[in-house]
Design a protein around this motif. Structure first.
Motif, PDB file in Angstrom:
ATOM      1  N   GLY A   1       0.874  -1.161   0.097  1.00 48.12           N
ATOM      2  CA  GLY A   1      -0.032   0.035   0.179  1.00 48.12           C
ATOM      3  C   GLY A   1       1.042   1.210   0.077  1.00 48.12           C
ATOM      4  N   TYR A   2       0.229   2.333  -0.499  1.00 40.61           N
ATOM      5  CA  TYR A   2       1.277   3.627  -0.613  1.00 40.61           C
ATOM      6  C   TYR A   2       0.415   4.643  -0.120  1.00 40.61           C
ATOM      7  N   MET A   3       0.944   5.452   0.597  1.00 38.10           N
ATOM      8  CA  MET A   3       0.167   6.790   0.921  1.00 38.10           C
ATOM      9  C   MET A   3       1.167   8.050   0.563  1.00 38.10           C
ATOM     10  N   PRO A   4       0.572   8.845  -0.435  1.00 33.83           N
ATOM     11  CA  PRO A   4       1.418   9.735  -0.808  1.00 33.83           C
ATOM     12  C   PRO A   4       1.675  10.939   0.219  1.00 33.83           C
TER      13      PRO A   4
ATOM     14  N   GLN B   1      -5.881  12.684   6.097  1.00 33.03           N
ATOM     15  CA  GLN B   1      -4.830  12.026   6.223  1.00 33.03           C
ATOM     16  C   GLN B   1      -5.433  10.507   6.563  1.00 33.03           C
ATOM     17  N   ARG B   2      -6.561  10.332   7.234  1.00 29.85           N
ATOM     18  CA  ARG B   2      -6.949   8.952   7.594  1.00 29.85           C
ATOM     19  C   ARG B   2      -7.704   8.245   6.298  1.00 29.85           C
ATOM     20  N   VAL B   3      -8.252   9.068   5.401  1.00 30.89           N
ATOM     21  CA  VAL B   3      -8.636   8.614   4.230  1.00 30.89           C
ATOM     22  C   VAL B   3      -7.585   7.962   3.295  1.00 30.89           C
ATOM     23  N   LYS B   4      -6.702   9.128   3.347  1.00 28.15           N
ATOM     24  CA  LYS B   4      -5.194   8.571   2.745  1.00 28.15           C
ATOM     25  C   LYS B   4      -4.755   7.097   3.263  1.00 28.15           C
ATOM     26  N   LEU B   5      -4.636   7.184   4.560  1.00 32.51           N
ATOM     27  CA  LEU B   5      -4.040   5.980   5.032  1.00 32.51           C
ATOM     28  C   LEU B   5      -5.159   4.708   4.722  1.00 32.51           C
ATOM     29  N   ALA B   6      -6.484   4.894   4.866  1.00 31.19           N
ATOM     30  CA  ALA B   6      -7.243   3.796   4.492  1.00 31.19           C
ATOM     31  C   ALA B   6      -7.228   3.422   3.104  1.00 31.19           C
ATOM     32  N   GLN B   7      -6.949   4.348   2.210  1.00 25.19           N
ATOM     33  CA  GLN B   7      -6.893   3.616   0.669  1.00 25.19           C
ATOM     34  C   GLN B   7      -5.637   2.780   0.473  1.00 25.19           C
ATOM     35  N   ALA B   8      -4.438   3.127   1.584  1.00 27.56           N
ATOM     36  CA  ALA B   8      -3.195   2.428   1.437  1.00 27.56           C
ATOM     37  C   ALA B   8      -3.537   0.965   2.097  1.00 27.56           C
ATOM     38  N   LEU B   9      -4.511   1.035   2.753  1.00 22.75           N
ATOM     39  CA  LEU B   9      -4.542  -0.264   3.729  1.00 22.75           C
ATOM     40  C   LEU B   9      -5.685  -1.193   3.320  1.00 22.75           C
ATOM     41  N   VAL B  10      -6.857  -0.687   2.355  1.00 23.35           N
ATOM     42  CA  VAL B  10      -7.922  -1.405   1.872  1.00 23.35           C
ATOM     43  C   VAL B  10      -7.885  -2.654   1.482  1.00 23.35           C
TER      44      VAL B  10
ATOM     45  N   ASP C   1       4.378   7.941   2.946  1.00 21.28           N
ATOM     46  CA  ASP C   1       5.485   9.244   2.942  1.00 21.28           C
ATOM     47  C   ASP C   1       4.892  10.394   3.602  1.00 21.28           C
ATOM     48  N   GLU C   2       5.519  10.826   4.580  1.00 25.77           N
ATOM     49  CA  GLU C   2       5.300  12.016   5.557  1.00 25.77           C
ATOM     50  C   GLU C   2       3.984  11.991   6.011  1.00 25.77           C
ATOM     51  N   PRO C   3       3.294  10.748   6.690  1.00 24.63           N
ATOM     52  CA  PRO C   3       1.986  10.954   6.939  1.00 24.63           C
ATOM     53  C   PRO C   3       1.600  11.984   8.021  1.00 24.63           C
ATOM     54  N   THR C   4       2.486  12.709   8.726  1.00 27.57           N
ATOM     55  CA  THR C   4       2.121  13.585   9.879  1.00 27.57           C
ATOM     56  C   THR C   4       2.331  15.033   9.304  1.00 27.57           C
ATOM     57  N   ASN C   5       2.660  15.212   7.890  1.00 26.98           N
ATOM     58  CA  ASN C   5       2.616  16.609   7.400  1.00 26.98           C
ATOM     59  C   ASN C   5       1.368  17.293   7.850  1.00 26.98           C
ATOM     60  N   GLY C   6       1.407  18.614   8.001  1.00 26.80           N
ATOM     61  CA  GLY C   6       0.183  19.355   8.101  1.00 26.80           C
ATOM     62  C   GLY C   6      -0.590  19.002   9.345  1.00 26.80           C
ATOM     63  N   LEU C   7      -0.287  18.326  10.042  1.00 28.67           N
ATOM     64  CA  LEU C   7      -1.118  18.061  11.196  1.00 28.67           C
ATOM     65  C   LEU C   7      -0.884  18.803  12.523  1.00 28.67           C
ATOM     66  N   ASP C   8      -1.658  19.071  13.397  1.00 27.04           N
ATOM     67  CA  ASP C   8      -1.310  19.753  14.523  1.00 27.04           C
ATOM     68  C   ASP C   8      -0.897  18.548  15.476  1.00 27.04           C
ATOM     69  N   PRO C   9      -0.287  19.017  16.773  1.00 25.61           N
ATOM     70  CA  PRO C   9       0.348  18.057  17.647  1.00 25.61           C
ATOM     71  C   PRO C   9      -0.638  17.012  18.112  1.00 25.61           C
ATOM     72  N   VAL C  10      -2.056  17.283  18.283  1.00 26.56           N
ATOM     73  CA  VAL C  10      -2.811  16.452  18.620  1.00 26.56           C
ATOM     74  C   VAL C  10      -2.919  15.325  17.388  1.00 26.56           C
TER      75      VAL C  10
END
Lengths: 294, 331
Positions: B87-90, B149-158, B167-176
């Protein structure tokens, strides 16, 4: 599948998938279906359905009226040839291509969905083939539906069955060629830019300007009685190209000024150019996406 | 095939002298690394060659030289088979805004070869696992960054891959959101049994999530080792006092701690044997000198830290010239 660690029992409801994986051909088919549905706004928001559905209705409405008139007035022939109908309504077909070709490819580029496709078991050629086939099929639905309505009406009006069936076959071949041609041109132009607006404008511009220019020059040539050149000028715009092919091979009357369409020999050139254009568009698209990678 | 990833000491990714050269730049330079099952962090500054490596691993870009195998499959010849199992998450946004998450993920599942009914079933499951509920029926244009980001992860896992490349899954996310995403990535391995390769330019956030970390820079391998090695080698304490830094440095060194000055700060290496008592030693020393303590904080581990301490074991090959460059960048 073996669990990650045999000593630990995980019970969080994640289930592994052990079923079949249908591979590349199936993925290509899925993309085709999704793109074809998308060309009529199915599976997309309500807003995306409005334009294609209106254009489909606009394509079918005149056919319906013609049929109604023919049945009521007991005419002995349909007022419009099967092959001519699409030429009359070329503006609607052009509008549909301009709206839906960018919808099909520009959005994938703009929202960068293409990398997701290429991270799956398909190749560039599969993506291009599926998009091309879907766009051509969508256009075929749009252009063949009114031709079929005309045919149904002709049978209702008890016109000659053999005559009408032959006409229908010619009409369907003609719109199939038109669909491939418009799909190719539309997709190549749309794939140049991730901006949908530019794509729409480019398709409309190429289709109308080329047709306008060819018609104008043909008109001038007709005024100067230069009838030979009229036949050749038609090579330079998609719709007159199709007109030439069907005049030469599909028993259509030419819509060129003075009906000076190409004859057999020139017609072969028309057919070659049309097929070459379709193949060229496919080749350009493959080249375009080879670089798109991730 | 299915169990290969889960057996201890089997590699999911193996590269051998892998290089990628473009006319002007060398994106990867003879990279040789073995990645075992689990969560692996791939760390490097922007342009270090992380995305190039992912492209090659997916079989989408041919390597200039060297070889790579993913799940035992050759990237040069078996790209299709790899992409069916991976699976790939851009890094960038990749979601069309006018489609719902369900529609989109079902379509992506079918693109991976899942039959229609299985695609729908697995989409519902996967979206639930990544934490998307009622909103999955709404167009994605209205989603927050975290939901996207969750949808992007889901499409990589489905399609239930054996390995996912994030690839940089935490980009653009706030600390929480960042913490939630990292916890989710951890679960992908512990709960779902899927190996993960996750890239980041922040080592600090990966060391909490990953079993092992691979550091690349300028296309070269700097270091590959398990996360615990890293923590020991790089954990340090930044201490700032109001006065007499030199005296404090001397005092702490006498107490057996490795200390060095960096501007007004004193960097004290956490002593693994002492553990938390390192704090006590520092506190006592400051009290003894009778100066005020401005702050004492755990250092965020950045790539620069590793370069300063150098490779701890023989697995990585560090180029001294490169180290300087990155130190400079990070400073």
């Amino acid at each position: 599948m073996t669990p990650p660690d045999v000593n630990v029992i995980h019970n969080i409801g994640y289930r592994h998938y052990d079923g079949p994986r249908l591979g590349r051909a199936y993925a290509r088919r899925s993309l085709f279906t999704q793109s074809l549905r998308g060309a009529y706004g199915l599976g997309r928001s309500a807003k995306s359905k409005v334009l294609p559905m209106i254009l489909l209705a606009v394509m079918c409405l005149p056919a319906g009226i013609i049929v109604a008139v023919a049945v009521v007035s007991k005419a002995d022939d349909l007022p419009v040839d099967y092959t001519r109908y699409a030429i009359y309504l070329q503006a609607v077909i052009g509008l549909y291509t301009a709206a839906q070709a960018p919808q099909s490819v520009s959005l994938d580029l703009r929202f960068k969905t293409t990398p997701l496709y290429f991270s799956r078991p398909i190749e560039t050629t599969d993506y291009v083939a599926a998009k091309f086939a879907a766009m051509a099929s969508a256009l075929f639905l749009l252009t063949a539906a009114p031709v079929v309505i005309l045919y149904a009406g002709a049978l209702l009006a008890k016109l000659d069955f053999v005559d009408q069936t032959a006409g229908l076959a010619q009409g369907l071949i003609s719109v199939a060629l038109l669909s491939l041609l418009f799909a190719g041109i539309g997709l190549v132009l749309a794939a140049l830019t991730p901006r949908r607006g530019f794509g729409v404008a480019a398709v409309i511009a190429v289709l109308t300007i080329s047709y306008g220019a060819v018609s104008a020059v043909q008109g001038i040539a007709y005024d100067q009685d230069n009838t030979e050149i009229i036949g050749w000028l038609g090579l330079f715009s998609p719709i007159t190209l199709l007109d030439g092919v069907q005049t030469a091979f599909l028993g259509a009357t030419s819509s060129f000024p003075g009906a000076h369409g190409p004859d057999g020999g020139a017609g072969a050139v028309y057919l070659l150019v049309a097929l070459g254009l379709i193949a060229g568009c496919y080749g350009l698209l493959v080249r375009r996406y080879r670089k798109a990678g991730l | 095939m299915g169990c290969a990833t889960n057996v201890e000491h089997v590699t999911v990714i193996a590269t051998e002298s892998l290089s990628k050269r473009y006319p002007r730049v060398t994106a990867l330079d003879r990279l040789t690394v073995d990645i075992t099952p689990g969560v692996t962090g791939l760390v490097g500054a922007n342009g270090a060659g992380k995305s190039t490596l992912i492209k090659i691993l997916l079989g989408l870009s041919p390597a200039s030289e060297g070889r790579a195998r993913v799940l035992g499959l050759d990237v040069a010849t078996e790209g299709n088979a790899i992409r069916e199992r991976v699976g790939y998450m851009p890094e960038h946004d990749c979601l069309p805004p006018d489609v719902s998450a369900t529609e989109f993920v079902v379509h992506m599942a079918r693109m991976s070869g899942l039959p229609p009914s299985a695609a729908r079933e697995r989409t519902a499951d996967t979206l639930r696992h990544v934490g998307l509920y009622e909103e999955r029926y709404r167009p994605m244009g209205g989603y927050s960054t975290g939901m996207k980001q969750r949808v992007k992860l889901a499409q990589a896992l489905v399609h239930d891959p054996q390995l996912v490349l994030l690839d940089e899954p935490t980009n653009g996310l706030d600390p929480v959101g960042r913490d939630e995403m990292l916890a989710l990535i951890r679960r992908v391995h512990t709960d779902f049994g899927i190996s993960v390769l996750v890239t980041s330019h922040l080592l600090g956030e990966l060391e909490r999530t990953c079993d092992q970390v691979v550091v690349i820079d300028g296309g070269k391998l700097l270091r590959a080792s398990s996360t615990s090695d890293f923590t020991q080698a790089t954990a340090s304490l930044a201490v700032e006092v109001t006065d007499r830094e030199d005296a404090l440095l001397e005092l702490l060194s006498e107490a057996g701690l490795a200390v060095r000055a960096e501007g007004v700060l004193l960097l004290v290496d956490m002593d693994p044997e002492r553990g938390d008592r390192t704090y006590d030693t520092v506190r006592d020393a400051v009290a003894e000198l009778g100066v005020g303590m401005v702050r004492m904080e755990q250092r965020r581990h950045r790539i620069a830290e590793i370069f300063r301490t150098g490779p701890a074991d023989g697995t990585g090959t560090a180029d001294p010239h490169r180290q300087e460059g990155v130190n400079h960048d990070a400073a």
